[in-house]
Design an enzyme around this catalytic site. Structure first.
Site, PDB file in Angstrom:
ATOM      1  CG  HIS A 144     -45.678  37.777   4.464  1.00 52.42           C
ATOM      2  ND1 HIS A 144     -47.089  36.921   4.555  1.00 52.42           N
ATOM      3  CD2 HIS A 144     -44.835  37.653   5.358  1.00 52.42           C
ATOM      4  CE1 HIS A 144     -47.034  36.506   5.227  1.00 52.42           C
ATOM      5  NE2 HIS A 144     -45.569  35.925   5.869  1.00 52.42           N
ATOM      6  CG  HIS A 176     -42.147  33.439   4.572  1.00 51.76           C
ATOM      7  ND1 HIS A 176     -42.986  33.154   4.377  1.00 51.76           N
ATOM      8  CD2 HIS A 176     -42.471  34.732   5.062  1.00 51.76           C
ATOM      9  CE1 HIS A 176     -44.031  32.791   5.464  1.00 51.76           C
ATOM     10  NE2 HIS A 176     -43.978  34.086   6.149  1.00 51.76           N
ATOM     11  CD  GLU A 177     -41.343  37.494   6.898  1.00 51.22           C
ATOM     12  OE1 GLU A 177     -42.044  38.741   6.943  1.00 51.22           O
ATOM     13  OE2 GLU A 177     -41.313  36.646   7.366  1.00 51.22           O
ATOM     14  CD  GLU A 191     -47.301  34.204   8.210  1.00 44.69           C
ATOM     15  OE1 GLU A 191     -46.163  33.511   7.732  1.00 44.69           O
ATOM     16  OE2 GLU A 191     -47.424  35.097   8.648  1.00 44.69           O
TER      17      GLU A 191
END
Length: 308
Positions: A144, A140-141, A223
């Site tokens: 980003h 997930h990070e 997100e």
């Protein structure tokens, strides 16, 4: 450099649309200020300096504020191993790796570009998640990072910072008789100054509110995009869902004081650190609701033919 994270056209459209709207508001805002104040130079210079500092040094600022320290593969071999696998899978540069000695279970990514990025995890999340769950969070990070979310959100927040600064400067000027407020009262100049100050405050407040809402809406969508990209990269949406559920549930066990200290970083966090009671975070959330994120991950699992 392109990565193997699946492109998100919805995210790209929203980034472009938000940037366009904020740019349009900025042009109108500047024109109004110049007309009212004859010059908005000082506020623009100060806000521009803040933007540059935040953009160029965001990785160092975030790590310093969260007491994070970069770690080597020898110091954190398991953490580096997970990130190495994910970066190889995504075909992207490996970011710096950091650990923050904080019990709040969370993680965040920062940095102006994929080559200047840092992924930081807290000791709280390392203690609570198993390897597969941690892999989901880190995917997930890294999403980003690959989508340059930090740089986009920094630039998008510039207008709100500028509007907030101008509002403060105008109020201070009014309190201390600025803009000639103490002169020429006999010919009505004092009254005009008061009206100009009031107009600037109102315009700045409206611009701040609009830019705040636009950036929050973009934040919530990014997100969801990071959840989707991370789950598709690892092929394990259920692991990410488990991590989300566990981290959100564990927040209740964290002292309120610690949560309030961490709330300022919610826009960067994997999951928001929300203290009980009234707060702006509960009204204008940086993250979508937990059930919305879990529902999306459930849809992805079914698309992949997995049980959820």
């Amino acid at each position: 450099m392109k990565s193997r994270f699946r492109p998100d056209r919805g995210l790209t459209r929203r980034m472009l649309w938000t940037t366009f709207l904020l740019g349009l508001i900025y042009v109108v805002f500047t024109a109004v200020l110049i007309a009212l104040l004859r010059s908005a130079f000082l506020a623009v210079v100060i806000a521009g300096g803040l933007l540059f500092t935040q953009y160029w040094f965001s990785d160092r600022i975030a790590l310093y504020a969260m007491h994070g320290k970069t770690v080597t593969p020898d110091q954190a071999p398991e953490l580096h191993g997970v990130i190495d696998r994910l970066c190889s899978l995504a075909d992207m540069p490996k970011p710096a790796v950091a650990i923050a000695e904080v019990d709040v279970p969370n993680a965040f990514a920062t940095g102006r570009s994929p080559t200047r990025a840092v992924v930081c995890v807290t000791t709280g999340i390392l203690r609570r998640l198993d390897t597969e769950e941690l892999e989901g969070v880190l995917a997930h990070e890294l999403s980003h990072v690959a989508h340059r979310d930090v740089a986009v959100m920094t630039i998008a927040s510039f207008l709100g910072v500028l509007a907030g600064l101008i509002t403060r400067f105008t109020l201070y000027a009014g309190f201390f008789g600025g803009f000639g407020g103490g002169r020429g009262r006999s010919n009505g100049e004092g009254d005009n100054t008061g009206l100009i100050l009031l107009a600037v405050v109102v315009v700045s407040a409206v611009v701040y509110a609009v830019s705040f809402l636009l950036t929050r809406a973009l934040s919530r969508y990014r997100e969801l995009s990071a959840d989707r990209s991370g789950a598709l990269l690892t092929g394990q949406p259920s692991a990410l869902a488990s991590a989300l559920t566990k981290v959100s549930g564990e927040m209740a066990a964290i002292p309120t004081r610690d949560l309030r200290q961490a709330e300022a970083f919610n826009a960067f966090f994997f999951a928001p650190a929300l203290a009980k009671g009234f707060s702006l975070s509960s009204l204008f959330a940086t993250h979508p609701p937990l059930d919305r994120r879990l529902a999306q991950l459930g849809d992805i699992a079914r698309q992949l033919g997995q049980e959820y």
